[in-house]
Design an enzyme around this catalytic site. Structure first.
Site, mmCIF file in Angstrom:
data_model
loop_
_atom_site.group_PDB
_atom_site.id
_atom_site.type_symbol
_atom_site.label_atom_id
_atom_site.label_comp_id
_atom_site.label_asym_id
_atom_site.label_seq_id
_atom_site.Cartn_x
_atom_site.Cartn_y
_atom_site.Cartn_z
ATOM 1 N N GLU A 99 0.817 -1.222 0.000
ATOM 2 C CA GLU A 99 0.000 0.000 0.000
ATOM 3 C C GLU A 99 0.843 1.262 0.000
ATOM 4 O OE1 GLU A 99 -2.610 -0.507 3.343
ATOM 5 O OE2 GLU A 99 -3.832 -1.990 2.311
ATOM 6 N N HIS A 104 9.584 -1.160 2.852
ATOM 7 C CA HIS A 104 9.490 -1.373 4.295
ATOM 8 C C HIS A 104 9.341 -2.854 4.570
ATOM 9 C CE1 HIS A 104 5.411 -0.815 2.686
ATOM 10 N NE2 HIS A 104 4.992 -1.678 3.614
HETATM 11 P P1 5GP Z 1 1.899 -2.336 3.091
HETATM 12 O O1 5GP Z 1 0.562 -2.898 2.728
HETATM 13 O O2 5GP Z 1 2.318 -1.220 2.168
HETATM 14 O O3 5GP Z 1 2.952 -3.409 3.240
HETATM 15 O O4 5GP Z 1 1.740 -1.759 4.555
HETATM 16 C C1 5GP Z 1 1.656 -0.411 4.877
HETATM 17 C C2 5GP Z 1 1.442 -0.332 6.376
HETATM 18 O O5 5GP Z 1 1.584 1.024 6.764
HETATM 19 C C3 5GP Z 1 0.052 -0.780 6.841
HETATM 20 O O6 5GP Z 1 0.201 -1.863 7.749
HETATM 21 C C4 5GP Z 1 -0.535 0.454 7.505
HETATM 22 O O7 5GP Z 1 -1.285 0.173 8.666
HETATM 23 C C5 5GP Z 1 0.708 1.279 7.821
HETATM 24 N N1 5GP Z 1 0.481 2.714 7.849
HETATM 25 C C6 5GP Z 1 -0.169 3.460 6.913
HETATM 26 N N2 5GP Z 1 -0.176 4.753 7.246
HETATM 27 C C7 5GP Z 1 0.504 4.838 8.424
HETATM 28 C C8 5GP Z 1 0.835 5.935 9.276
HETATM 29 O O8 5GP Z 1 0.511 7.096 9.029
HETATM 30 N N3 5GP Z 1 1.546 5.644 10.403
HETATM 31 C C9 5GP Z 1 1.923 4.367 10.729
HETATM 32 N N4 5GP Z 1 2.611 4.198 11.854
HETATM 33 N N5 5GP Z 1 1.625 3.315 9.940
HETATM 34 C C10 5GP Z 1 0.921 3.548 8.808
#
Ligand code: 5GP
Length: 118
Positions: A99, A104
């Protein structure tokens, strides 16, 4: 894919958005996920501008790559989960359900996590 400087993790790195920090050094920042999916759910991000693990490992310096992965290990130690165990995951691209387009890894811990994929 070009790096988008307006993504939320870029904003966290610039100090524009707060985070609950676990660890920070020259190479990486580790902070609690805002929507935890395990008792402990921490994100570790490199400080440079990389979209994905393949982008990071192809374009970052050896020092930056080593520094990042050392920071992942340090984060696990700081969380106190080395003995009990943990899971590290990098969602990548559309099929990986990524997302946020800043590389990360998720570090999940604090309970038995069950099978890898449901
Ligand atoms: P992805 O799906 O890209 O691997 O995960 C993105 C992660 O970022 C998700 O688990 C989501 O909860 C986290 N996330 C999104 N926006 C924020 C934010 O503003 N602060 C923090 N601490 N985590 C976030």
């Amino acid at each position: 894919m070009a790096y988008d400087r307006s993504n939320i993790f870029a904003r966290i790195l610039r100090g524009e958005v707060p985070c609950k920090r676990v660890h920070e050094d020259d190479y990486a920042l580790a902070f609690h996920d805002i929507n935890p999916l395990a008792p402990l759910h921490v994100l570790v991000i490199p400080k440079g501008e990389y979209v994905s693990i393949d982008d990071f490992t192809a374009t970052a310096s050896a020092e930056a790559i080593a520094g990042f992965f050392r920071a992942v290990g340090e984060t696990a130690r700081r969380l106190g989960v080395v003995e009990s165990g943990y899971r590290v995951l990098a969602n990548t691209g559309a099929h990986g359900h990524q997302e946020v387009p800043h590389f990360h890894v998720h570090l999940f811990a604090g309970a038995a996590l069950g099978p890898m994929l449901k």
